[in-house]
Scaffold this active site. Structure first.
Site, mmCIF file in Angstrom:
data_model
loop_
_atom_site.group_PDB
_atom_site.id
_atom_site.type_symbol
_atom_site.label_atom_id
_atom_site.label_comp_id
_atom_site.label_asym_id
_atom_site.label_seq_id
_atom_site.Cartn_x
_atom_site.Cartn_y
_atom_site.Cartn_z
ATOM 1 N NE ARG A 232 40.434 16.449 24.620
ATOM 2 C CZ ARG A 232 41.380 15.862 25.337
ATOM 3 N NH1 ARG A 232 41.677 14.590 25.127
ATOM 4 N NH2 ARG A 232 42.031 16.549 26.240
ATOM 5 C CE LYS B 93 20.579 24.527 16.389
ATOM 6 N NZ LYS B 93 19.523 25.546 16.422
ATOM 7 C CD GLU C 81 9.687 21.999 16.555
ATOM 8 O OE1 GLU C 81 9.991 22.797 15.645
ATOM 9 O OE2 GLU C 81 10.101 22.130 17.742
ATOM 10 C CE LYS D 206 16.692 20.414 12.446
ATOM 11 N NZ LYS D 206 16.500 20.166 13.869
ATOM 12 C CD GLU E 157 20.992 28.209 14.423
ATOM 13 O OE1 GLU E 157 20.493 27.076 14.434
ATOM 14 O OE2 GLU E 157 20.739 29.073 15.259
ATOM 15 N NE ARG F 102 20.710 23.757 12.619
ATOM 16 C CZ ARG F 102 21.169 22.623 13.097
ATOM 17 N NH1 ARG F 102 22.377 22.212 12.775
ATOM 18 N NH2 ARG F 102 20.447 21.895 13.908
ATOM 19 C CG ASN G 11 16.473 28.732 15.408
ATOM 20 O OD1 ASN G 11 16.286 27.697 16.010
ATOM 21 N ND2 ASN G 11 17.679 29.139 15.052
ATOM 22 C CG HIS H 112 12.055 27.510 17.847
ATOM 23 N ND1 HIS H 112 11.243 27.204 16.783
ATOM 24 C CD2 HIS H 112 12.301 26.324 18.469
ATOM 25 C CE1 HIS H 112 11.025 25.891 16.753
ATOM 26 N NE2 HIS H 112 11.651 25.333 17.776
ATOM 27 C CG HIS I 6 13.316 28.466 22.732
ATOM 28 N ND1 HIS I 6 14.441 28.467 21.945
ATOM 29 C CD2 HIS I 6 12.866 27.197 22.733
ATOM 30 C CE1 HIS I 6 14.646 27.235 21.481
ATOM 31 N NE2 HIS I 6 13.700 26.447 21.939
ATOM 32 C CG HIS J 167 9.947 22.590 22.119
ATOM 33 N ND1 HIS J 167 10.710 23.711 22.375
ATOM 34 C CD2 HIS J 167 10.142 22.289 20.805
ATOM 35 C CE1 HIS J 167 11.338 24.054 21.267
ATOM 36 N NE2 HIS J 167 11.021 23.207 20.294
HETATM 37 N N1 LIG Z 1 17.869 19.573 18.824
HETATM 38 C C1 LIG Z 1 16.897 20.159 18.142
HETATM 39 O O1 LIG Z 1 17.097 20.605 17.024
HETATM 40 C C2 LIG Z 1 15.548 20.210 18.758
HETATM 41 C C3 LIG Z 1 14.425 20.416 17.941
HETATM 42 C C4 LIG Z 1 13.158 20.372 18.535
HETATM 43 C C5 LIG Z 1 13.044 20.152 19.904
HETATM 44 N N2 LIG Z 1 14.174 19.979 20.666
HETATM 45 C C6 LIG Z 1 14.065 19.724 22.108
HETATM 46 O O2 LIG Z 1 13.297 18.560 22.301
HETATM 47 C C7 LIG Z 1 12.584 18.661 23.540
HETATM 48 C C8 LIG Z 1 11.154 18.322 23.297
HETATM 49 O O3 LIG Z 1 11.074 17.030 22.765
HETATM 50 P P1 LIG Z 1 9.879 16.040 23.140
HETATM 51 O O4 LIG Z 1 8.602 16.723 22.884
HETATM 52 O O5 LIG Z 1 10.183 14.776 22.469
HETATM 53 O O6 LIG Z 1 10.018 15.926 24.735
HETATM 54 P P2 LIG Z 1 10.279 14.691 25.712
HETATM 55 O O7 LIG Z 1 11.551 14.048 25.447
HETATM 56 O O8 LIG Z 1 10.027 15.225 27.079
HETATM 57 O O9 LIG Z 1 9.122 13.670 25.340
HETATM 58 C C9 LIG Z 1 7.801 14.025 25.597
HETATM 59 C C10 LIG Z 1 7.115 13.008 26.508
HETATM 60 O O10 LIG Z 1 6.692 11.920 25.720
HETATM 61 C C11 LIG Z 1 7.155 10.707 26.296
HETATM 62 N N3 LIG Z 1 7.339 9.798 25.185
HETATM 63 C C12 LIG Z 1 8.304 9.835 24.237
HETATM 64 N N4 LIG Z 1 8.081 8.890 23.340
HETATM 65 C C13 LIG Z 1 6.960 8.250 23.695
HETATM 66 C C14 LIG Z 1 6.191 7.199 23.146
HETATM 67 N N5 LIG Z 1 6.539 6.626 21.988
HETATM 68 N N6 LIG Z 1 5.079 6.792 23.795
HETATM 69 C C15 LIG Z 1 4.678 7.404 24.936
HETATM 70 N N7 LIG Z 1 5.349 8.405 25.497
HETATM 71 C C16 LIG Z 1 6.469 8.823 24.883
HETATM 72 C C17 LIG Z 1 8.362 11.060 27.077
HETATM 73 O O11 LIG Z 1 8.580 10.127 28.109
HETATM 74 C C18 LIG Z 1 7.974 12.431 27.613
HETATM 75 O O12 LIG Z 1 7.166 12.290 28.754
HETATM 76 C C19 LIG Z 1 12.800 20.059 24.050
HETATM 77 O O13 LIG Z 1 13.754 20.045 25.084
HETATM 78 C C20 LIG Z 1 13.345 20.805 22.835
HETATM 79 O O14 LIG Z 1 14.200 21.871 23.196
HETATM 80 C C21 LIG Z 1 15.403 19.995 20.114
HETATM 81 ZN ZN LIG Z 2 11.577 23.313 18.225
#
Ligand SMILES: NC(=O)c1ccc[n+]([C@@H]2O[C@H](COP(=O)([O-])OP(=O)(O)OC[C@H]3O[C@@H](n4cnc5c(N)ncnc54)[C@H](O)[C@@H]3O)[C@@H](O)[C@H]2O)c1
Ligand SMILES: [Zn+2]
Length: 364
Positions: A119, A141, A183, A223, A233, A237, A241, A244, A248, A263
């Protein structure tokens, strides 16, 4: 050690976000690990190779860990189950801390696993990609993709702490750095026109580490201000988006194509389309839309929708979480620096705007 500390107000409790260089060496202190019964680390295979050693130097006592495959495809129920199992095998109880080292994929997925295990146990975000540093690590999130739909299953869960060590950006591929700027541009477009202008000055790779650290802190602050009033949200909030709804849908369809988009790249395309919709509604001027398209393009982001079947884009948008009573609800821009949510546009306008964007891609 160069460090900024921001306190993020939360409805349940506040948490600290530390931003700066060389923070990993002080990780145990920043995370306050001595109050927890177990420390469990979740990362991905790439970040494990590059950064786990550095983190472990400042976090010597770890009871268990799991390293997951790289990429959005890994953001799955199967990997959530693997995290739960590994936590159980490590003997994690309710007083455990899950330390999440990596990008937004492990960030969202492990936060979900932690916030549902027994939980809910505490977790800390240690984001290493720019997307995760400026966006996904703050705001709470948590979730994973399901049935081909982004983030279909999830919870809201705030971290106990966030450590953003900007040294990690040294190893981030340029394409990922640029995706993070999408972003950041979004934060400027929805809330801070001056920030948007600042970000537009140079290509992302030309900023110094200190400038990037300032940008990251500014994005986190923007943010967190938006999230603080509306953690779940219900209303305001929704402005985070922006880009997005279309983004998305484009992102999900790109996975089925030969050229999957990151993304941030899909969000850039979504922001341009949604800026065009904002112009159609009489909010943005044609010059503003042109400026947005030009700034994103100059940063190295894509700005036009790839040639996907429009009906498939509609199908994906119909599943957007902002929708109510079967209506697709957009966040649009009133002007650069101000967003408005729960906006509708007719299917016909949406279809023509998407079509126009695809034709522009061909013409380029
Ligand atoms: N929760 C939220 O509010 C929110 C907001 C924006 C994005 N997201 C989510 O985040 C995801 C995208 O995030 P992302 O772009 O970080 O993707 P990711 O986690 O896949 O990272 C991108 C790539 O970079 C690599 N990487 C990470 N840090 C590194 C570093 N310091 N050096 C070298 N390589 C590195 C990872 O191994 C991966 O291959 C999506 O799933 C999206 O939906 C969520
Ligand atoms: Zn995003």
């Amino acid at each position: 050690m160069h460090e900024k500390r921001l306190t993020i107000p939360g409805q349940a409790r506040e948490y600290a976000v530390s931003v700066g260089s060389g923070l990993f060496q002080n990780a145990s202190v920043l995370l306050g690990t001595d109050v927890y019964s177990k420390v469990f680390v979740v990362t991905d295979e790439q970040v494990e190779r590059l950064w786990l050693g550095k983190l472990r130097a400042g976090l010597p006592h770890v009871d268990g860990m799991i390293s997951l495959p790289v990429g959005e495809r890994a953001k799955s129920i199967e990997n959530v189950q693997r995290i739960w199992s590994a936590m159980r095998e490590a003997g994690c109880d309710r007083k455990s801390l899950v330390v999440i080292l990596g990008g937004g994929v492990v960030g969202d997925m492990a936060a979900f696993a932690a916030s549902t295990y027994m939980r809910g146990v505490a977790f800390a975000q240690v984001p290493t990609s720019l997307v995760a540093q400026v966006d996904s690590s703050v705001g709470g999130k948590a979730g994973f993709d399901f049935d081909g739909i982004k983030n279909l299953i999830g919870t809201f869960a705030q971290p106990a702490a966030v450590i953003i060590d900007t040294d990690t950006l040294e190893t981030l591929p340029e394409r990922e750095l640029v995706a993070g700027f999408a972003e950041m541009f979004k934060h400027g477009l929805i809330r801070d026109a001056e920030y948007f202008t600042h970000l537009s000055q140079k290509p992302p790779k030309d900023y110094t580490a200190a400038q990037l650290a300032d940008f990251i802190a500014r994005s986190v602050r923007l943010k967190s201000e938006i999230v603080a009033n509306d953690e779940r949200e219900a209303g305001e909030r929704k402005i985070v988006n922006f880009g997005h709804t279309v983004g998305h849908a484009v992102e999900a369809l790109s996975w089925e194509s030969r050229e999957p988009l990151l993304h941030g790249e899909a969000v850039a395309i979504g922001m341009v389309v949604e800026a065009e919709l904002s112009q159609f509604k009489g909010y943005l001027s044609a010059q503003d839309v042109q400026r947005i398209r030009q700034v994103l393009g100059a940063a190295g982001l894509p700005t036009a929708v790839p040639a996907y079947p429009i009906e498939k884009l509609f199908e994906k948008m119909a599943m957007d979480k902002k929708n109510e009573r079967g209506k697709v609800l957009f966040t649009l821009l009133k002007r650069i620096g101000e967003a408005i949510y729960n906006e509708t546009v007719s299917d016909d306008v949406l279809r023509r705007t998407l079509q126009g964007s695809m034709e522009r891609a061909h013409a380029d």
